[in-house]
Design a protein around this motif. Sequence first.
Motif, PDB file in Angstrom:
ATOM      1  N   ALA A  23     -42.804  -5.390 -13.019  1.00  0.00           N
ATOM      2  CA  ALA A  23     -41.640  -5.078 -13.847  1.00  0.00           C
ATOM      3  C   ALA A  23     -40.967  -3.800 -13.360  1.00  0.00           C
ATOM      4  O   ALA A  23     -39.733  -3.719 -13.326  1.00  0.00           O
ATOM      5  CB  ALA A  23     -42.053  -4.947 -15.308  1.00  0.00           C
ATOM      6  N   MET A  26     -38.925  -4.584 -10.341  1.00  0.00           N
ATOM      7  CA  MET A  26     -37.687  -5.291 -10.675  1.00  0.00           C
ATOM      8  C   MET A  26     -36.632  -4.321 -11.194  1.00  0.00           C
ATOM      9  O   MET A  26     -35.451  -4.453 -10.866  1.00  0.00           O
ATOM     10  CB  MET A  26     -37.957  -6.387 -11.698  1.00  0.00           C
ATOM     11  N   VAL A  27     -37.052  -3.341 -11.971  1.00  0.00           N
ATOM     12  CA  VAL A  27     -36.103  -2.347 -12.468  1.00  0.00           C
ATOM     13  C   VAL A  27     -35.601  -1.486 -11.317  1.00  0.00           C
ATOM     14  O   VAL A  27     -34.407  -1.172 -11.231  1.00  0.00           O
ATOM     15  CB  VAL A  27     -36.752  -1.496 -13.577  1.00  0.00           C
ATOM     16  N   SER A  30     -32.911  -3.144  -9.369  1.00  0.00           N
ATOM     17  CA  SER A  30     -31.584  -3.202  -9.981  1.00  0.00           C
ATOM     18  C   SER A  30     -30.727  -2.003  -9.598  1.00  0.00           C
ATOM     19  O   SER A  30     -29.515  -2.047  -9.728  1.00  0.00           O
ATOM     20  CB  SER A  30     -31.702  -3.297 -11.500  1.00  0.00           C
ATOM     21  N   GLU A  88     -34.175 -18.473  -3.469  1.00  0.00           N
ATOM     22  CA  GLU A  88     -34.304 -17.055  -3.813  1.00  0.00           C
ATOM     23  C   GLU A  88     -34.400 -16.199  -2.550  1.00  0.00           C
ATOM     24  O   GLU A  88     -33.774 -15.136  -2.464  1.00  0.00           O
ATOM     25  CB  GLU A  88     -35.538 -16.850  -4.680  1.00  0.00           C
ATOM     26  N   MET A 106     -29.313 -10.150  -8.733  1.00  0.00           N
ATOM     27  CA  MET A 106     -30.057  -9.713  -9.915  1.00  0.00           C
ATOM     28  C   MET A 106     -30.334 -10.882 -10.849  1.00  0.00           C
ATOM     29  O   MET A 106     -31.414 -10.983 -11.437  1.00  0.00           O
ATOM     30  CB  MET A 106     -29.293  -8.620 -10.668  1.00  0.00           C
ATOM     31  N   THR A 107     -29.373 -11.781 -10.988  1.00  0.00           N
ATOM     32  CA  THR A 107     -29.585 -12.958 -11.831  1.00  0.00           C
ATOM     33  C   THR A 107     -30.705 -13.830 -11.280  1.00  0.00           C
ATOM     34  O   THR A 107     -31.585 -14.275 -12.025  1.00  0.00           O
ATOM     35  CB  THR A 107     -28.280 -13.770 -11.941  1.00  0.00           C
ATOM     36  N   LEU A 109     -33.113 -12.852  -9.350  1.00  0.00           N
ATOM     37  CA  LEU A 109     -34.369 -12.105  -9.481  1.00  0.00           C
ATOM     38  C   LEU A 109     -34.956 -12.241 -10.878  1.00  0.00           C
ATOM     39  O   LEU A 109     -36.152 -12.489 -11.039  1.00  0.00           O
ATOM     40  CB  LEU A 109     -34.141 -10.636  -9.143  1.00  0.00           C
ATOM     41  N   TRP A 110     -34.142 -12.112 -11.904  1.00  0.00           N
ATOM     42  CA  TRP A 110     -34.656 -12.225 -13.271  1.00  0.00           C
ATOM     43  C   TRP A 110     -35.003 -13.671 -13.623  1.00  0.00           C
ATOM     44  O   TRP A 110     -35.910 -13.918 -14.418  1.00  0.00           O
ATOM     45  CB  TRP A 110     -33.670 -11.635 -14.273  1.00  0.00           C
ATOM     46  N   LEU A 111     -34.303 -14.640 -13.040  1.00  0.00           N
ATOM     47  CA  LEU A 111     -34.657 -16.043 -13.273  1.00  0.00           C
ATOM     48  C   LEU A 111     -35.961 -16.431 -12.580  1.00  0.00           C
ATOM     49  O   LEU A 111     -36.603 -17.411 -12.966  1.00  0.00           O
ATOM     50  CB  LEU A 111     -33.535 -16.966 -12.806  1.00  0.00           C
ATOM     51  N   SER A 112     -36.358 -15.667 -11.576  1.00  0.00           N
ATOM     52  CA  SER A 112     -37.582 -15.997 -10.848  1.00  0.00           C
ATOM     53  C   SER A 112     -38.842 -15.720 -11.652  1.00  0.00           C
ATOM     54  O   SER A 112     -39.934 -16.111 -11.236  1.00  0.00           O
ATOM     55  CB  SER A 112     -37.632 -15.215  -9.536  1.00  0.00           C
ATOM     56  N   VAL A 113     -38.707 -15.096 -12.788  1.00  0.00           N
ATOM     57  CA  VAL A 113     -39.867 -14.836 -13.642  1.00  0.00           C
ATOM     58  C   VAL A 113     -40.406 -16.142 -14.236  1.00  0.00           C
ATOM     59  O   VAL A 113     -41.618 -16.324 -14.356  1.00  0.00           O
ATOM     60  CB  VAL A 113     -39.498 -13.824 -14.756  1.00  0.00           C
TER      61      VAL A 113
END
Length: 129
Positions: A23, A26-27, A30, A88, A106-107, A109-113
Amino acid sequence: MGNTLFALHGEAVLNDGGANSFAADMVDASHDTTKLQRALVVGGVGEAAAALYLALFRSPAGLFLQNKVLFYSYYGVLSAIIVFGVAEAWAGLWVSNKRNRRAVGMTVLWLSVLPLFFLTGIAGSAILK
């Protein structure tokens, strides 16, 4: 991404290597385009490799053996994760300093969760089998 080999001199690296460091990476991604590119490429290749391994070498277990629809959905979802992982990684190569491309990165990356949660559950059930 949280590697102690690349730490600056005098910088304390106290990552546990788990969900907290993921996490935090990921931050960090960004805010920095190079970290975003690295996170997308490494994450995409890792997801695709894990899903390909599960599809080729691990048979479905548990709930997926209830009927044929669930059995085939196992391979369908793993195939979709392989395609998403490749997309990705491609998005990581495509992202640049342009604002609109960075937003797409970024979209993604967050969807890859979401695929990571599925792969974790499937790999956990394969290990416990």
